[in-house]
Enzyme design. Structure first.
Site, mmCIF file in Angstrom:
data_model
loop_
_atom_site.group_PDB
_atom_site.id
_atom_site.type_symbol
_atom_site.label_atom_id
_atom_site.label_comp_id
_atom_site.label_asym_id
_atom_site.label_seq_id
_atom_site.Cartn_x
_atom_site.Cartn_y
_atom_site.Cartn_z
ATOM 1 N N HIS A 122 0.408 -1.427 -0.471
ATOM 2 C CA HIS A 122 0.077 -0.022 -0.284
ATOM 3 C C HIS A 122 0.792 1.663 -0.187
ATOM 4 O O HIS A 122 2.355 1.776 0.570
ATOM 5 C CB HIS A 122 -0.671 0.085 1.401
ATOM 6 C CG HIS A 122 -2.253 -1.019 1.264
ATOM 7 N ND1 HIS A 122 -3.148 -1.243 2.033
ATOM 8 C CD2 HIS A 122 -2.534 -2.125 -0.031
ATOM 9 C CE1 HIS A 122 -3.711 -2.331 1.627
ATOM 10 N NE2 HIS A 122 -2.946 -2.573 0.514
ATOM 11 N N CYS A 150 -2.651 -0.772 7.334
ATOM 12 C CA CYS A 150 -1.632 0.680 7.275
ATOM 13 C C CYS A 150 -2.288 1.044 8.847
ATOM 14 O O CYS A 150 -1.209 2.218 9.492
ATOM 15 C CB CYS A 150 -1.921 1.545 6.066
ATOM 16 S SG CYS A 150 -1.341 0.826 4.867
ATOM 17 N N GLU A 179 0.968 3.940 1.576
ATOM 18 C CA GLU A 179 0.881 4.363 3.325
ATOM 19 C C GLU A 179 3.074 3.239 3.692
ATOM 20 O O GLU A 179 3.422 3.774 3.930
ATOM 21 C CB GLU A 179 0.170 4.013 3.828
ATOM 22 C CG GLU A 179 -1.197 4.924 3.958
ATOM 23 C CD GLU A 179 -1.937 4.086 2.849
ATOM 24 O OE1 GLU A 179 -3.036 4.980 3.307
ATOM 25 O OE2 GLU A 179 -1.440 3.507 2.622
ATOM 26 N N CYS A 191 -5.836 1.337 5.616
ATOM 27 C CA CYS A 191 -6.852 0.258 5.144
ATOM 28 C C CYS A 191 -6.428 -0.135 6.789
ATOM 29 O O CYS A 191 -5.361 0.801 7.964
ATOM 30 C CB CYS A 191 -6.358 -0.399 4.568
ATOM 31 S SG CYS A 191 -4.575 -1.433 4.622
#
Length: 164
Positions: A80, A111, A82, A108
């Site tokens: 992801h 993260c 992040e 999410c």
């Protein structure tokens, strides 16, 4: 005096959407940046690890397996956005404790937990994501997170609204 310059949130969110344009995910373009004292510390977008084939080349593993959005995050070639910010900061020896994060999409749960442990102060995002546990954990940890209203973000050429 009339100051027509972008606000800091507008400035950083526009950059975040530009970062997302490097994304190699077939499902969603996500960008993230870490900012401290009005300086960008690191950037990231969702995609496969460096040097690995990515979904643009191999196809989407999640699509092939019929995995719905928001579920089974571990079944994916990509990291992801992040996560990539955290990795880039670590690789280059940049501390992100106390930083603010700008994300095109709300983080999410995975993260969010990483950002909590990194000591992130604030998370600003432009698009929601149906993950109430993520929101609950961020609230419990005392991390401010907020959706930037469209007038605040003023996103140009966002993946979800390319006409702007």
């Amino acid at each position: 005096m009339n100051d027509d310059r972008l606000s800091w949130p507008q400035y950083f969110m526009r950059i975040t959407f530009m970062v997302a344009e490097r994304c190699t995910c077939l499902r969603r373009k996500v960008g993230a940046i870490a900012v401290k004292d009005k300086r960008i510390l690191a950037t990231g977008y969702n995609g496969a690890p460096s040097g690995m084939l990515h979904c643009l080349e191999t196809g989407c593993l999640r699509e092939q397996m019929g995995v719905p959005s928001g579920e089974r995050h571990e079944i994916c070639r990509g990291l992801h956005a992040e996560q990539n910010v955290i990795v880039q900061a670590a690789v280059h020896g940049i501390g992100i404790h106390g930083a603010d994060f700008y994300c095109t999409t709300q983080p999410c749960l995975i993260c969010a937990k990483l950002l909590i442990n990194c000591g992130v102060r604030n998370i600003y995002y432009a698009q929601g994501y149906a993950d109430p546990l993520s929101q609950n954990m961020l609230t419990e940890a005392g991390v401010n997170f907020e959706l930037l209203e469209p007038g605040d973000a003023v996103v140009v050429n966002s993946p979800s609204n390319p006409a702007r």
